[in-house]
Design a protein around this motif. Structure first.
Motif, short mmCIF file in Angstrom:
data_model
loop_
_atom_site.label_atom_id
_atom_site.label_comp_id
_atom_site.label_asym_id
_atom_site.label_seq_id
_atom_site.Cartn_x
_atom_site.Cartn_y
_atom_site.Cartn_z
N ILE A 1 -14.29 1.70 -20.02
CA ILE A 1 -13.86 3.09 -20.21
C ILE A 1 -12.36 3.13 -20.52
O ILE A 1 -11.63 2.17 -20.27
N LEU A 2 -11.95 4.27 -21.07
CA LEU A 2 -10.54 4.53 -21.36
C LEU A 2 -10.09 5.68 -20.46
O LEU A 2 -10.65 6.78 -20.53
N ASP A 3 -9.07 5.42 -19.64
CA ASP A 3 -8.55 6.44 -18.73
C ASP A 3 -7.21 6.92 -19.27
O ASP A 3 -6.21 6.19 -19.25
N VAL A 4 -7.19 8.16 -19.76
CA VAL A 4 -6.00 8.73 -20.39
C VAL A 4 -5.16 9.41 -19.31
O VAL A 4 -5.66 10.25 -18.55
N GLY A 5 -3.86 9.06 -19.27
CA GLY A 5 -2.99 9.66 -18.26
C GLY A 5 -3.39 9.21 -16.87
O GLY A 5 -3.73 10.02 -16.01
N CYS A 6 -3.33 7.92 -16.65
CA CYS A 6 -3.97 7.30 -15.48
C CYS A 6 -3.20 7.48 -14.18
O CYS A 6 -3.72 7.16 -13.11
N GLY A 7 -1.95 7.95 -14.23
CA GLY A 7 -1.18 8.03 -13.01
C GLY A 7 -0.91 6.64 -12.46
O GLY A 7 -0.51 5.73 -13.19
N VAL A 8 -1.14 6.44 -11.18
CA VAL A 8 -0.90 5.13 -10.55
C VAL A 8 -2.12 4.24 -10.60
O VAL A 8 -2.15 3.18 -9.97
N GLY A 9 -3.17 4.67 -11.33
CA GLY A 9 -4.31 3.80 -11.59
C GLY A 9 -5.38 3.77 -10.53
O GLY A 9 -6.25 2.88 -10.57
N SER A 10 -5.41 4.73 -9.64
CA SER A 10 -6.40 4.67 -8.56
C SER A 10 -7.82 4.82 -9.08
O SER A 10 -8.75 4.18 -8.56
N PHE A 11 -8.05 5.67 -10.11
CA PHE A 11 -9.39 5.83 -10.67
C PHE A 11 -9.91 4.49 -11.18
O PHE A 11 -11.03 4.07 -10.85
#
Length: 840
Positions: free
Chosen positions: A459-469
């Protein structure tokens, strides 16, 4: 037949004004010059062009042999022949002068017949008496010699004469020449003293040296002239004397050429030539000086065409020595930049960060410096070796990334908190305050067809923040390619990487993302702050490019579940845009715990809807627009046609994970499938191999394959708690879609530029023939500086490359005070980074 010879000699002497030394010498020189012209025009015409050099050498060798073996006989004419051979440019002037001094001699020139030319070549140039005696025999033998010469020196040697017979014939010829010379020159020789002989020899020697260079310059012109002479000989019209001259000039020398050919067949001449070449290189100067000069020139010409192993090895050793000296003298310095220990060269370019063009986030895109940096990024004070996975997902050392802004402004949303000497990560985010794992399960329940870890793998996580997702998706066998810009959310991507979660620094601005088309199973945006509805939906259309047909776009943002005016307007525009793109709104679900909602859109799998649209908005891209082109390609507000053929990439969904990682893509032909299997086999024992050369796997989490092909290296590590970022070089075959098809992640990159990641973010870098490829386009020093920048202290660099390249890399690493734990073991180097930094 000796009496007519003497009579003619008497008439020549009586008609001369005097019998002085000058008259005799000029006569001899004149005749020699005539022979020179005849020899130059005809000496090579009876042989193929490929063998002229060898025959010329044989002629010269015969003459020089006579010089050294018959010093007691009058050899002035023969010596002059050797000399004048090398000075053809002076022949016309000398002939004119001599004609004035010796009228009778000049008068006799037109009267010379075929027999004269024949005997002149046999070194009896100063008399015509011998012509009458041997004319018939010489002409017959010359014709035979013509036939045999082309056979002997052509491509097919044919039937060679008996060697003993040739030697006897040579002896008889030389004896006849000697007798003729003695009879013709007896009266002249009585008037020449021994001192005069020495003076002649000295003059000849001097002229020999001067004429040698001129002869070399005239050889090319002679070759053309010889070819014309050969044609005249064959035609037999208007060139009778020239044809006969060719036959006569080869009379003795061609006999020796036959002997020479016999010796070559036996390997004798080859050994002789090799010995002479060795002597030439050793600087020996014996009497046959002209021959040695010719040999030396031939040797040089050969070296231009065929370089020797000695020359090649010497040159390579010299080059390596110079390179080693240059590298050893290299002095590193710290980067003097505002970003300090967080310096990313292509994202921290001050010139573009201060630009006023900010509407489309141009200032956050890649703008690499003109000259790749060769400085070293400083290490933060009190830096410690990172915490091992999986503990690192929840906490990291504060001193490794000493930034607390996010803890201050996002702590209440459980992004990150400050806890003693640690930065801790409760696993929350703006849209999932109560933890990413709950949010992941909520999405699965909202749309079961997502099927984490089976149907949906990449998957591609756009605007991931600190990456917890992305960090918690590992528990569902899903790998997320997370990205966010380097902006006011201080060090958000750096936090993700320090935690052991895949992420890069990037922004959706004016250029395509550096991924191929149709590769992500799902794209996720949770309050990612991207204006999807603006500019004709240009940014959403970019997601459409990289999303796999049939894949989901999950949008969790306030317009989905809030009704305030601004959000309502955005939702209205998004609804119209997604409908025009033929995206299906599958469902909208609300997470009661987090009080948020998510919309699930699915990309179509055919072009049917696109072709039936009433309005062509957004428009279809041009047919020649390559959807896979992604390296600095400007965005366009258009849509690409979907693949429809059953064997086209993207037309089918990949096999469920984990089957997809080992199965060759369905669009591969037989040969590609074999290459795919070979790549898997190549890396099957990589874990043990790297363990044996110094890699401690318990300290490894983030891995980068700097020059990936099919992703076989990543597949071989699937059973370890690691992830691999696959980089496909922009000048290599585009195999990145295959890597995604297998369920792994990666992107395009050019290693002549800096990578879009923070310093000290990878535990292991793997470079398979990267440096030998890159050094053809850019300097290795900035590439090694970049390696040092992105690798953590105590991290490993594995290099597989050519021995000379490994040597260069090893020298550079040692200059950085790295520990080279294994040098050139089956073409593999393992380097371990330390904490050394220069003082300034």
């Amino acid at each position: 037949m000796a009496q007519p010879s003497k009579a003619r000699g008497s008439r020549r002497l009586s008609s001369s004004s005097s019998s002085s030394y000058t008259s005799t010498l000029t006569t001899l020189i004149f005749i020699a010059l005539c022979v020179l012209g005849i020899w130059m025009l005809t000496s090579n015409s009876v042989v193929t062009p490929k063998t002229r050099t060898s025959i010329d050498d044989n002629n010269s060798e015969t003459i020089n042999t006579d010089l050294s073996s018959t010093e007691e006989t009058p050899e002035t004419t023969t010596t002059t022949t050797t000399t004048t051979t090398n000075i053809p440019l002076d022949s016309s002037e000398t002939t004119s002068n001599i004609a004035e001094e010796s009228h009778e001699t000049a008068t006799n020139i037109p009267e010379e017949s075929h027999e004269t030319a024949t005997n002149i070549s046999e070194e009896s140039h100063e008399t015509n008496a011998n012509i009458s005696e041997e004319s018939h025999e010489t002409a017959t033998k010359s014709q035979d010699q013509k036939d045999s010469t082309s056979t002997v020196f052509g491509d097919n040697p044919g039937n060679l004469p008996d060697e003993d017979a040739i030697k006897n014939m040579l002896a008889q010829k030389q004896e006849g020449v000697s007798i003729a010379n003695e009879g013709a020159g007896s009266n002249n020789d009585q008037k020449i003293t021994e001192n005069e002989k020495e003076a002649q020899r000295a003059q000849v020697s001097e002229e020999n040296q001067k004429g040698e260079e001129e002869n070399n310059m005239a050889q090319d012109e002679n070759a053309i002239t010889n070819a014309n002479a050969s044609e005249n000989q064959e035609e037999g019209t208007g060139g009778g004397q020239q044809s006969l001259d060719v036959q006569g000039s080869k009379n003795i020398n061609d006999d020796e050429a036959n002997v020479q050919q016999l010796r070559e067949d036996k390997g004798e001449v080859i050994e002789k030539d090799q010995k002479e070449m060795v002597q030439d290189e050793g600087g020996e100067t014996e009497k046959p000086k002209v021959e040695k000069n010719k040999r030396r020139k031939s040797s040089k010409e050969m070296k231009k065409e065929w370089s020797t192993q000695a020359d090649e090895s010497h040159g390579e050793k010299k080059r390596q020595k110079e390179a080693d000296t240059e590298l050893q003298d290299l002095k590193w310095s710290l980067c003097n930049v505002t970003a300090g220990a967080d310096y990313i060269p292509c994202l921290d370019n001050e010139k573009y960060l201060k630009t006023s063009h900010r509407k489309h986030y141009e200032h956050r895109e890649r703008h690499c410096p003109e000259d790749a940096p060769t400085c070293l990024v400083p290490i933060p004070p009190n830096y410690k070796v990172r915490i091992q996975w999986p503990s690192s997902r929840d906490k990291i050392w504060y001193h490794n990334i000493p930034h607390t802004l996010l803890a201050d402004v996002k702590g209440h949303q459980n992004w990150v908190k400050m806890t003693g000497e640690f930065l801790t990560f409760p696993g929350g985010g703006t849209q999932f305050i109560h933890g990413a794992l709950h949010y992941i399960d909520f999405l699965q329940q909202a749309e079961p067809s997502i099927a984490w870890g089976k149907h949906t793998r990449v998957i591609l996580d756009v605007g991931c923040g600190v990456g917890s997702f992305g960090g918690f998706l590992f528990e569902r066998d899903v790998i997320a390619m997370s990205f966010a810009p380097k902006d006011e959310h201080e060090a958000q991507v750096q936090f993700a990487l320090e935690r052991g979660i895949p992420a890069i620094s990037a922004v959706m601005g004016t250029q395509r993302l550096q991924f191929p088309s149709n590769v992500f199973d799902l794209v996720h945006c949770a309050r990612c702050r991207v204006p999807w509805h603006e500019d004709g939906g240009m940014l959403l259309l970019e997601l459409n490019r990289v999303l796999r047909p049939g894949g989901f776009f999950v949008w969790c943002a306030t317009p989905v579940y809030q009704t305030i005016e601004e959000d309502a307007e955005i939702w209205k525009q998004m609804t119209a845009l997604t409908k025009s793109m033929c995206w299906e709104l599958v469902t909208i679900k609300k997470d009661e715990l987090n009080k948020v909602g998510a919309a699930f859109y699915r990309k179509p799998t055919s072009n049917e809807c696109l072709e039936q649209r009433e309005q062509n908005q957004p428009p279809m891209c041009k047919d020649d627009d390559d959807p896979n082109a992604a390296w600095y390609i400007p965005l366009q507000a258009c849509m690409h046609k979907l693949p429809v053929g059953k064997d086209e990439r993207g037309a089918r969904w990949p096999e469920p994970w984990p089957l997809r990682q080992q199965k060759a893509p369905y669009w591969f032909d037989k040969q590609a499938s074999q290459d795919f299997a070979a790549d898997n086999e190549r890396w099957i024992n990589i874990v043990d191999e790297l363990s044996n050369i110094g890699v401690t796997w318990s300290n490894v989490r983030n891995i980068m394959d700097m020059r990936a092909t099919y992703g076989g290296f990543a597949a071989a590590l699937k059973d370890l708690p690691v992830w691999v970022f696959n980089v496909v070089n922009i000048d290599a075959a585009d195999t990145l879609p295959i890597i995604y098809e297998r369920g792994f992640i990666g992107m395009y990159h050019d290693w002549c530029e800096s990578f879009s990641t923070y310093p000290r973010t990878y535990d292991l870098l793997h470079a398979d023939h990267l440096f030998s490829n890159v050094k053809n386009r850019c300097n290795l020093v900035p590439v090694i500086a970049e390696v040092d920048r992105i690798l953590r202290p105590e991290g490993n660099l594995i290099v597989r490359d050519e021995p000379n390249v490994i040597g260069e890399v090893g020298v550079l690493l040692k200059s950085l005070h790295w520990e080279v734990t294994s040098t050139i073991h089956e073409g593999v180097l393992c380097g371990k980074k330390g904490k050394w930094r220069p003082n300034s």
